[in-house]
Structures are given as C-alpha cells and as structure tokens.
Design an enzyme around this catalytic site. Sequence first.
Site, PDB file in Angstrom:
ATOM      1  CE  LYS A  18     -22.868  67.356  35.943  1.00 54.53           C
ATOM      2  NZ  LYS A  18     -21.880  68.225  35.280  1.00 54.53           N
TER       3      LYS A  18
ATOM      4  NE  ARG B  20     -18.330  62.814  34.171  1.00 53.27           N
ATOM      5  CZ  ARG B  20     -18.574  63.540  35.265  1.00 53.27           C
ATOM      6  NH1 ARG B  20     -19.386  63.087  36.193  1.00 53.27           N
ATOM      7  NH2 ARG B  20     -18.006  64.716  35.423  1.00 53.27           N
TER       8      ARG B  20
ATOM      9  NE  ARG C   9     -16.248  73.394  40.371  1.00 51.23           N
ATOM     10  CZ  ARG C   9     -16.880  72.417  39.708  1.00 51.23           C
ATOM     11  NH1 ARG C   9     -18.199  72.400  39.668  1.00 51.23           N
ATOM     12  NH2 ARG C   9     -16.218  71.472  39.088  1.00 51.23           N
TER      13      ARG C   9
ATOM     14  NE  ARG D 167     -13.930  69.143  41.465  1.00 48.51           N
ATOM     15  CZ  ARG D 167     -14.991  68.776  40.752  1.00 48.51           C
ATOM     16  NH1 ARG D 167     -16.213  69.069  41.187  1.00 48.51           N
ATOM     17  NH2 ARG D 167     -14.836  68.118  39.623  1.00 48.51           N
TER      18      ARG D 167
ATOM     19  NE  ARG E  44     -13.320  68.321  35.354  1.00 47.91           N
ATOM     20  CZ  ARG E  44     -13.524  69.351  36.168  1.00 47.91           C
ATOM     21  NH1 ARG E  44     -12.558  70.237  36.379  1.00 47.91           N
ATOM     22  NH2 ARG E  44     -14.680  69.498  36.759  1.00 47.91           N
TER      23      ARG E  44
HETATM   24  P1  AMP Z   1     -17.666  65.767  38.794  1.00 41.21           P
HETATM   25  O1  AMP Z   1     -17.636  66.058  40.245  1.00 41.21           O
HETATM   26  O2  AMP Z   1     -18.982  65.222  38.330  1.00 41.21           O
HETATM   27  O3  AMP Z   1     -17.175  66.916  37.961  1.00 41.21           O
HETATM   28  O4  AMP Z   1     -16.611  64.577  38.540  1.00 41.21           O
HETATM   29  C1  AMP Z   1     -15.238  64.744  38.805  1.00 41.21           C
HETATM   30  C2  AMP Z   1     -14.459  63.591  38.182  1.00 41.21           C
HETATM   31  O5  AMP Z   1     -14.865  62.349  38.784  1.00 41.21           O
HETATM   32  C3  AMP Z   1     -14.651  63.379  36.695  1.00 41.21           C
HETATM   33  O6  AMP Z   1     -13.830  64.230  35.916  1.00 41.21           O
HETATM   34  C4  AMP Z   1     -14.272  61.905  36.547  1.00 41.21           C
HETATM   35  O7  AMP Z   1     -12.870  61.736  36.609  1.00 41.21           O
HETATM   36  C5  AMP Z   1     -14.857  61.305  37.824  1.00 41.21           C
HETATM   37  N1  AMP Z   1     -16.265  60.859  37.617  1.00 41.21           N
HETATM   38  C6  AMP Z   1     -17.378  61.383  38.199  1.00 41.21           C
HETATM   39  N2  AMP Z   1     -18.475  60.742  37.801  1.00 41.21           N
HETATM   40  C7  AMP Z   1     -18.065  59.783  36.915  1.00 41.21           C
HETATM   41  C8  AMP Z   1     -18.725  58.817  36.136  1.00 41.21           C
HETATM   42  N3  AMP Z   1     -20.060  58.705  36.148  1.00 41.21           N
HETATM   43  N4  AMP Z   1     -17.967  57.997  35.344  1.00 41.21           N
HETATM   44  C9  AMP Z   1     -16.631  58.106  35.320  1.00 41.21           C
HETATM   45  N5  AMP Z   1     -15.935  59.017  36.020  1.00 41.21           N
HETATM   46  C10 AMP Z   1     -16.633  59.866  36.816  1.00 41.21           C
END
Ligand code: AMP
Length: 191
Positions: free
Chosen positions: A14, A89, A128, A134, A146
Amino acid sequence: MRNIVLFGPPGAGKGTQSALLVDHFGFVHLSTGDIFRANIKGATELGQLAKSYMDQGKLVPDDVTIRMLEDSANAHPDASGFIFDGFPRTTAQAVALDAFLDEKGQAISGMLALEVPEEELKARLAKRAETSGRADDADPAVIQNRIDVYNAETAPVADHYRGQDKYAGIVGTGTIEDIFGRLKTAIEGLS
Ligand code: AMP
C-alpha cells in the site's frame, strides 16, 4: 474528485503504490500508520499512546484514530482527492469516514484491495524489517498478530464497500510496475 481507499493486509504494498499514485494522479496521501509513526518520532502524547498498541501489532482505538484522520484530512482543504492508506481498518472507521466525507459533499469513489498470499506477505515484511527500522516488522510474532488482526477486524471492511458496489480486487503480486498499472487502470475507470 476521486477519493480512494487503498486496502490490503500488512506488506501488500500500500505504501509503495501510494507513492506512485500520488505522483501520477496528484492525490493527497493519508496513511494513518505514517501519521502515528511521525507522532512517535515527535514524542507526542498521541505517539506514546499509539506505540503501546503498534508494538504489539494491535489496532489503535477507533476514537483516537478517527479524530486524527479527520484532523489530517481537514489540514488539506484544497485537496483534489485523497488516497487513504491503512484506514479504514474497522467497520466503525469506514462508517465514520463515509459520514465525514458526506458532510463535505464527497464520498469514497472506490476501494482497491491488493491481494497477496499470506506466505508472500510474511516474506516481504521480514525483508522490509532489514531496512524499515520498524519494531513491528522485526518480530515474527508481531507480524503474525498483525495478519490475524487484519483477518479478524479489517478484512470485514471490504464488505462495507462491496455493499456500496465500490470494491475492486487487484492482483498484488508481480513487479511494482505491473501492480501500479493495474491500479492506474482501475482508478481511471472510477467516476
Ligand atoms: P501500517 O503502517 O498501516 O502498517 O500501520 C502500523 C500500525 O499502526 C498498525 O499495526 C496499527 O497498530 C496502527 N494503525 C495504523 N492505522 C490504523 C488504523 N486505521 N486503525 C488502528 N490502528 C492503526
């Protein structure tokens, strides 16, 4: 104006594809994960709260996430369209996003869902982890969490957009250029 939800599990591509779509279409890119990470870096209260969930691979609570997303979108009043990455989400987030856009006389044009087999997701996330820095990429148990959270809480969001006839599945394997080409064609077909 087109507003896109770029959907898919962790590691689906994404972020990579959002950057290409921004270059091509001029979207404003809103990634809730990126905004949380910027808050962690800036040592804000929101960052501290978000980190306690993110490090475990859990979702940050809806109320906090929705408010943050709305504030971020409101910071771009002149946007000619948004690409939402990592949001919504949960179904509650999708409902809130619809209401938020509706108040502005706008709507989601389409949800484009990148489809990638779970084994490939795990391999991509492990790779990654070598460069992303991260914490949530570095631990296989957190990666699994996740993916499990995605399957349980996030995958149902697709039904929300299927119900509005806005869902399109996109093959998320192959080269970055191939995947971008598929997304571009799908977006050009949206009104
Ligand atoms: P990402 O960068 O999209 O993989 O998000 C990393 C982490 O941020 C996720 O595993 C969640 O802990 C948190 N996170 C990101 N977007 C959301 C969302 N829309 N709702 C809840 N938690 C989020």
